[in-house]
Design an enzyme around this catalytic site. Sequence first.
Site, PDB file in Angstrom:
ATOM      1  N   GLY A 144       0.797  -1.256   0.006  1.00  0.00           N
ATOM      2  CA  GLY A 144       0.057   0.031   0.038  1.00  0.00           C
ATOM      3  C   GLY A 144       0.753   1.313  -0.113  1.00  0.00           C
ATOM      4  N   THR A 169       1.769   3.394  -2.104  1.00  0.00           N
ATOM      5  CA  THR A 169       1.467   4.871  -2.812  1.00  0.00           C
ATOM      6  C   THR A 169       0.062   4.983  -2.575  1.00  0.00           C
ATOM      7  OG1 THR A 169       0.387   3.407  -5.003  1.00  0.00           O
ATOM      8  CG2 THR A 169       2.990   4.094  -4.897  1.00  0.00           C
ATOM      9  N   GLY A 170      -0.612   4.549  -1.480  1.00  0.00           N
ATOM     10  CA  GLY A 170      -2.076   4.912  -0.927  1.00  0.00           C
ATOM     11  C   GLY A 170      -2.051   6.469  -0.358  1.00  0.00           C
ATOM     12  N   ILE A 195      -1.925   7.119   2.880  1.00  0.00           N
ATOM     13  CA  ILE A 195      -0.809   7.511   4.164  1.00  0.00           C
ATOM     14  C   ILE A 195       0.260   6.716   3.541  1.00  0.00           C
ATOM     15  CG2 ILE A 195      -1.540   5.332   5.380  1.00  0.00           C
ATOM     16  CD1 ILE A 195      -0.925   9.299   6.464  1.00  0.00           C
ATOM     17  N   GLY A 196       0.239   5.858   2.642  1.00  0.00           N
ATOM     18  CA  GLY A 196       1.457   4.931   2.170  1.00  0.00           C
ATOM     19  C   GLY A 196       2.461   5.819   1.553  1.00  0.00           C
ATOM     20  N   LYS A 204       2.441   4.556 -12.997  1.00  0.00           N
ATOM     21  CA  LYS A 204       3.321   4.069 -13.992  1.00  0.00           C
ATOM     22  C   LYS A 204       4.581   5.088 -13.385  1.00  0.00           C
ATOM     23  CE  LYS A 204       4.960   2.360 -18.038  1.00  0.00           C
ATOM     24  NZ  LYS A 204       6.327   3.084 -18.021  1.00  0.00           N
ATOM     25  N   LYS A 239      -9.439  -4.683  12.248  1.00  0.00           N
ATOM     26  CA  LYS A 239      -7.910  -4.305  12.856  1.00  0.00           C
ATOM     27  C   LYS A 239      -7.809  -5.134  13.865  1.00  0.00           C
ATOM     28  CE  LYS A 239      -7.044  -0.069  10.531  1.00  0.00           C
ATOM     29  NZ  LYS A 239      -6.831   1.727  10.770  1.00  0.00           N
ATOM     30  N   ARG A 270      -4.809  -7.904  14.861  1.00  0.00           N
ATOM     31  CA  ARG A 270      -3.956  -7.654  16.254  1.00  0.00           C
ATOM     32  C   ARG A 270      -3.960  -8.784  17.018  1.00  0.00           C
ATOM     33  NH1 ARG A 270      -3.926  -2.305  19.761  1.00  0.00           N
ATOM     34  NH2 ARG A 270      -3.696  -0.767  17.891  1.00  0.00           N
TER      35      ARG A 270
HETATM   36  N1  NAP Z   1      -6.284   8.445  10.935  1.00  0.00           N
HETATM   37  C1  NAP Z   1      -7.108   8.735   9.930  1.00  0.00           C
HETATM   38  O1  NAP Z   1      -7.855   9.684  10.019  1.00  0.00           O
HETATM   39  C2  NAP Z   1      -7.091   7.953   8.769  1.00  0.00           C
HETATM   40  C3  NAP Z   1      -7.773   8.261   7.727  1.00  0.00           C
HETATM   41  C4  NAP Z   1      -7.523   7.444   6.415  1.00  0.00           C
HETATM   42  C5  NAP Z   1      -6.820   6.093   6.538  1.00  0.00           C
HETATM   43  N2  NAP Z   1      -6.633   5.652   7.934  1.00  0.00           N
HETATM   44  C6  NAP Z   1      -5.874   4.511   8.114  1.00  0.00           C
HETATM   45  O2  NAP Z   1      -4.762   4.138   7.254  1.00  0.00           O
HETATM   46  C7  NAP Z   1      -4.517   3.008   6.518  1.00  0.00           C
HETATM   47  C8  NAP Z   1      -4.320   3.306   5.065  1.00  0.00           C
HETATM   48  O3  NAP Z   1      -5.529   3.771   4.606  1.00  0.00           O
HETATM   49  P1  NAP Z   1      -5.443   4.279   3.146  1.00  0.00           P
HETATM   50  O4  NAP Z   1      -6.615   5.420   3.068  1.00  0.00           O
HETATM   51  O5  NAP Z   1      -4.096   5.192   3.013  1.00  0.00           O
HETATM   52  O6  NAP Z   1      -5.619   3.293   2.314  1.00  0.00           O
HETATM   53  P2  NAP Z   1      -6.053   3.539   0.703  1.00  0.00           P
HETATM   54  O7  NAP Z   1      -5.187   4.801  -0.013  1.00  0.00           O
HETATM   55  O8  NAP Z   1      -7.363   3.336   0.431  1.00  0.00           O
HETATM   56  O9  NAP Z   1      -5.384   2.128   0.110  1.00  0.00           O
HETATM   57  C9  NAP Z   1      -3.886   1.896   0.352  1.00  0.00           C
HETATM   58  C10 NAP Z   1      -3.435   0.718  -0.972  1.00  0.00           C
HETATM   59  O10 NAP Z   1      -4.050  -0.357  -0.209  1.00  0.00           O
HETATM   60  C11 NAP Z   1      -4.223  -1.277  -1.316  1.00  0.00           C
HETATM   61  N3  NAP Z   1      -5.603  -1.637  -1.389  1.00  0.00           N
HETATM   62  C12 NAP Z   1      -6.734  -0.852  -1.240  1.00  0.00           C
HETATM   63  N4  NAP Z   1      -7.659  -1.489  -1.126  1.00  0.00           N
HETATM   64  C13 NAP Z   1      -7.451  -2.688  -1.487  1.00  0.00           C
HETATM   65  C14 NAP Z   1      -8.356  -4.085  -1.793  1.00  0.00           C
HETATM   66  N5  NAP Z   1      -9.570  -3.870  -1.445  1.00  0.00           N
HETATM   67  N6  NAP Z   1      -7.667  -5.185  -1.980  1.00  0.00           N
HETATM   68  C15 NAP Z   1      -6.192  -5.199  -2.146  1.00  0.00           C
HETATM   69  N7  NAP Z   1      -5.495  -4.035  -1.983  1.00  0.00           N
HETATM   70  C16 NAP Z   1      -6.052  -2.868  -1.659  1.00  0.00           C
HETATM   71  C17 NAP Z   1      -3.801  -0.392  -2.607  1.00  0.00           C
HETATM   72  O11 NAP Z   1      -2.387  -0.599  -2.893  1.00  0.00           O
HETATM   73  P3  NAP Z   1      -1.738  -1.566  -4.128  1.00  0.00           P
HETATM   74  O12 NAP Z   1      -2.790  -1.321  -5.207  1.00  0.00           O
HETATM   75  O13 NAP Z   1      -0.461  -0.737  -4.257  1.00  0.00           O
HETATM   76  O14 NAP Z   1      -1.529  -2.907  -3.524  1.00  0.00           O
HETATM   77  C18 NAP Z   1      -4.065   0.988  -2.062  1.00  0.00           C
HETATM   78  O15 NAP Z   1      -3.141   1.754  -3.035  1.00  0.00           O
HETATM   79  C19 NAP Z   1      -5.815   2.200   6.886  1.00  0.00           C
HETATM   80  O16 NAP Z   1      -5.305   1.351   8.099  1.00  0.00           O
HETATM   81  C20 NAP Z   1      -6.620   3.187   7.483  1.00  0.00           C
HETATM   82  O17 NAP Z   1      -7.874   2.820   8.560  1.00  0.00           O
HETATM   83  C21 NAP Z   1      -6.427   6.643   8.938  1.00  0.00           C
END
Ligand code: NAP
Length: 317
Positions: free
Chosen positions: A14, A16-17, A19-20, A50, A137, A141
């Site tokens: 993840g 490039t997501g 937070i990633g 890409k 989650k 854990r």
């Molecule tokens: N504290 C806060 O306010 C807050 C806000 C948002 C998120 N978060 C947490 O941060 C973490 C990451 O969230 P995010 O929003 O950054 O994630 P995201 O951008 O939605 O997804 C991150 C990456 O996960 C992979 N992915 C997403 N959905 C998938 C699926 N259904 N099946 C397979 N791969 C999938 C993809 O990576 P690839 O295509 O590269 O495999 C995607 O780029 C989570 O634990 C979330 O709960 C916290």
Amino acid sequence: MATTFKPRNVLLFGATGNIGIYILDAILAVREEFDRIVIFTSQTTATLKKNLLDELRRTKKVEVIVGDLQDEDAVRKAYDGIDTIISALGRGAITLQIPLIRLADASPTVKWFLPSEYGTDIKYSPASAQEKPHQQKLAVRAVLENDVSELAYTYVVTGPYADMYVHFASNPEVGGWDVKSKKATLLGTDGNGPVSLTTMKDVGTLVRATLEHPSVAFKRALRVNSFTTTPSQIHAEFERQTGGQPWTDVRYTSLSRLREVESEAWKTEKPDATGFTLRRIWTEGGTLYDQRDNTLIGEPPLQTLVDVVAEEIRQSS
Ligand SMILES: NC(=O)c1ccc[n+]([C@@H]2O[C@H](COP(=O)([O-])OP(=O)(O)OC[C@H]3O[C@@H](n4cnc5c(N)ncnc54)[C@H](OP(=O)(O)O)[C@@H]3O)[C@@H](O)[C@H]2O)c1
């Protein structure tokens, strides 16, 4: 596990997501501290992003592995020589981490797994165990704590992202600041309830600091933040940075109203129900502690409320 362990070969899911990318950026800022930085990504992301991935390969020597994270052979192969795994998978993929963790435990080289947390403390109080958004989650854990033999883990618990907290939500009742219209909705009856926030950039900084302090980070949650503030203080900062005049449309959403909005969203299966529950938890005080773990990981320099408000104003103009 020897406390002399230092992560040198890191694989990110993840990366490039939302937070990633901040976690990846923070790690790449100290690229020389690592031998290998590997990204495991889906074919969809490899196609859509890409240019970014090519740039990372070329300028930062990032290894990009394109594959399906449910393909165990591909994951096992990707783990070869890796000592630390950072998952930043999105909410839709949280339980997909369970097989990834079992494979990491079976790997001869992987020592440390940071699952996708970076948010609300899912074990804040006994009531946390019942919260719907926490269930997946919590299941992850449970595997890390009960079903693995050698693997160390760390939960980086940051609370809500300041950048997202201040942004005006699609449902105006759930809070935020609309700079263009000078409209705001403050959570809580009077906006004076404290809330602890972490900026997205700081999530990256704090994960990097965690990697630099394995001996204190192993087998625990690290509860970290950028700062604690109140909706009223955030509002005052928006007014200060937009000329010092009071904004005219300022509303409050009480906790009881927030609970109604939340309950309705779950009843009608709205996708934003999770977000409403989290905002209710934050407004109840579920982000607050007497002490933070920032000091344990070297107290890295972090952003402030002034930075967050300035950035939101910059993006709105
Ligand atoms: N504290 C806060 O306010 C807050 C806000 C948002 C998120 N978060 C947490 O941060 C973490 C990451 O969230 P995010 O929003 O950054 O994630 P995201 O951008 O939605 O997804 C991150 C990456 O996960 C992979 N992915 C997403 N959905 C998938 C699926 N259904 N099946 C397979 N791969 C999938 C993809 O990576 P690839 O295509 O590269 O495999 C995607 O780029 C989570 O634990 C979330 O709960 C916290």
